[in-house]
Design a protein around this motif. Structure first.
Motif: not given
Length: 155
Positions: A8-14
């Motif tokens: 979820r965190g990596l998705h949000i950053l992308a």
């Protein structure tokens, strides 16, 4: 390790990177279109600079960020399904809204990429006013998608 929150965190950053580029690229298109009213050689110098920025923004930030957003989004879907065991959430109105938003945002991305090529060739038919008016399309889609996912609403 909590893989769901990592994904979820990596998705949000992308998505943040993708959105930043998608909000800035139409501005560069508007500035480019407005150069047509200026005299040479100032016009060609500025358009060459703007077109280089457009290309770099698309190739270095927007395209990779979209790919990463899709990869991490797919990973989130997989984790949410219980490693592929239960996809019932995918038929919920909030998830369908999110997926439609992703489809529309990817379509807008494709439109912008195509327009970059037309602008580079000097064949764009859109004005600076058009690009300013459509500049917020990604943000409106983001509002709809984020609220759908965070509220998980249904009928």
């Amino acid at each position: 390790m909590d893989y769901y929150n990592l994904a979820r965190g990596l998705h949000i950053l992308a998505v943040i990177a993708w959105m930043a580029g998608m909000l800035f690229l139409p501005r560069l298109f508007a500035y480019d279109a407005e150069q047509n009213a200026k005299p040479e050689p100032l016009r060609s110098e500025m358009q060459a600079l703007l077109r280089a920025w457009q290309t770099r923004l698309l190739r270095i930030i927007i395209n990779p960020a979209m790919i990463l957003a899709f990869i991490f989004g797919g990973w989130l879907l997989w984790l949410r399904s219980g490693d592929g065991a239960d996809w019932s959430f995918a038929h919920q109105p909030w998830m369908m809204t999110k997926l439609i938003g992703v489809f529309l945002l990817a379509g807008w991305h494709g439109f912008l990429a195509g327009q970059r090529k037309k602008i580079a060739a000097g064949a764009s038919k859109y004005s600076g006013r058009f690009w300013r008016m459509t500049n917020e399309i990604p943000f409106v889609l983001a509002i709809i998608m984020v609220l759908s996912v965070t509220m998980e609403w249904s009928f």
